[in-house]
Design an enzyme around this catalytic site. Structure first.
Site, PDB file in Angstrom:
ATOM      1  N   LYS A  13       0.802  -1.213   0.000  1.00  0.00           N
ATOM      2  CA  LYS A  13       0.000   0.000   0.000  1.00  0.00           C
ATOM      3  C   LYS A  13       0.841   1.272   0.000  1.00  0.00           C
ATOM      4  O   LYS A  13       0.369   2.338  -0.425  1.00  0.00           O
ATOM      5  CB  LYS A  13      -0.938   0.003   1.204  1.00  0.00           C
TER       6      LYS A  13
ATOM      7  N   SER B  88       0.800  -9.776  -0.106  1.00  0.00           N
ATOM      8  CA  SER B  88       0.541  -8.339  -0.084  1.00  0.00           C
ATOM      9  C   SER B  88       0.793  -7.658   1.248  1.00  0.00           C
ATOM     10  O   SER B  88       0.962  -6.443   1.293  1.00  0.00           O
ATOM     11  CB  SER B  88      -0.905  -8.072  -0.517  1.00  0.00           C
TER      12      SER B  88
END
Length: 428
Positions: free
Chosen positions: A56, A321
């Site tokens: 992110k 992720s």
């Protein structure tokens, strides 16, 4: 001009230049466990090793760094399930910009603490709502009132471009394009960015969008042809628990499909994600959060077959992720994994109030590898019957039919707790 036209491959390349020296060039590591399962090569793109422990940072910094002086002075706001907020906090501290970050109550404490630590005095954390979407609504109101810039977690061309740098990095590290790229999906920002870059450079790569089964908003949107707000979602995979895919991200995905890109969908049950989290930790030494294990769970996740079919000899890359996981959540992770694998079951057992009743249950009903993990009397007012809630962990899922047969032939009254019942939610 369509929404998809607002994002070009060149923006991903520009984002990669902007992010150089800020984000880590995270490792691309071979994984023997999953490679053996598919009889091919499996590589893990370790975005859990970013400074904020998730990809992110790429999207957040890509947007915040391009604000003009007046926008920087007004500050920023964002909504986050945790990882995006950490990226925004990191970017704002690096660039000297104030931020208010809105997170739902489901955000693990570890992620909240990390946002505060990364942002320092420049970041204020606001905990509100039960889902990401509710937090996003509060952030939007805050931006309208204060004039601050909203930094979307996925639905903005600059965010998408930053997250899409993952694909370019993978190809550069691998030395070639993978046959298959597994991308975890919440709002579909990274998916949209990766598709944008791959469509221009390596359109033959098959991309699999992997969603949690309890929050498959992309699948719903593609089926409907437009974003759909899911009436309810399972928030366990908190980093990907999104009710509604982004307008821009969906448009970009649809455009890539229209150009001939192969985009497959996979929905992974939350229990399977839990099993894969444990395999990553115990076998591979990777500490992944639920969303971080989402992509690899489409291939692994215990003894059950893979959700994604891959021809032998192919090269597969799966994006890990994120790695922001609370240690206390592992007890729930283990529980959900055992239930998914068919090894954990609950029963309401009515024991006769007579000597030796429990001993007979242990000797005549339980198998040699079965274990009692919960035993709690739920009522003691009846002198003849003593109901108890009993949790059993089986040595193998295949042992269940034998256990049920022994329970059926036993004089003890037994009622199995259905995993679909509301009561079950109090146990798991």
């Amino acid at each position: 001009m369509t929404l998809a036209d607002t994002l070009a491959e060149s923006q991903v390349t520009e984002a990669a230049t902007l992010l150089a020296g800020v984000v880590e060039r995270t490792p691309l590591q071979p994984n023997a466990r999953l490679g053996e399962r598919i009889q091919g090569e499996v590589w893990l793109k370790r975005e859990d090793l970013q400074p904020v422990r998730s990809y992110k940072l790429r999207g957040a910094y890509s947007l915040v760094a391009r604000l003009d002086p007046s926008e920087r002075a007004a500050g920023v706001v964002c909504a986050s399930a945790g990882n995006h907020g950490q990226g925004v906090a990191f970017a704002c501290r690096e660039l000297g910009i104030r931020a208010r970050i809105f997170v739902p109550t489901t955000t693990p404490r570890q992620k909240r603490d990390r946002m505060r630590a990364l942002g320092g005095d420049l970041v204020e954390l606001v905990v509100t709502g039960d889902t990401y979407d509710e937090a996003a609504g509060r952030a939007a109101v805050e931006a309208t009132v204060t004039g601050a810039t909203v930094v979307p977690a996925f639905d903005h061309p600059r965010t998408i471009a930053g997250q899409g740098t993952v694909a370019a990095e993978v190809v550069d590290q691998l030395g070639r394009a993978p046959d298959v790229l597994l991308v975890p999906v919440g709002g579909a920002g990274m998916l949209a960015g990766c598709l944008t870059w791959l469509a221009e450079h390596h359109p033959a790569t098959r991309v699999v969008a992997v969603e949690p089964a309890g929050a498959a908003c992309l699948a719903a949107a593609l089926a409907a042809g437009e974003p759909v707000t899911l009436p309810a979602i399972d928030t366990f995979v908190d980093g990907a628990a999104v009710r509604r895919v982004g307008d821009t991200t969906l448009a970009v995905v649809q455009a890539a499909i229209a150009k001939g890109m192969t985009v497959d969908l996979a929905q992974v049950p939350e229990g399977k994600v839990c099993t894969e989290m444990l395999d990553l930790y115990q076998v591979d030494g990777v500490i992944a959060e639920p969303a971080g294990a989402l992509a690899t769970a489409a291939l692994g996740g215990g003894d059950r077959e893979s959700l994604v079919t891959v021809e032998p000899g192919r090269t597969v890359v799966a994006v890990v992720s994120g790695g922001n996981n609370d240690v206390p959540r592992y007890s729930e992770t283990v529980e959900r994994s055992l239930v998914y694998e068919g090894r954990k079951h609950y029963f309401l057992v009515s024991f006769p109030q007579e000597p030796g009743a429990l001993r007979r249950f242990l000797d005549e009903v339980l198998g040699p590898d079965d274990d009692i993990t919960l035993f709690e009397y739920v009522k003691r007012s009846n002198r003849e019957i003593g109901p108890a809630l009993v949790g059993l962990e089986l040595g193998r899922a295949a042992d269940l039919p034998g256990l049920l047969a022994r329970l059926e032939s036993s004089p003890i009254g037994v009622e199995r707790v259905d995993p679909a019942s509301p009561f079950y939610r109090f146990l798991v």
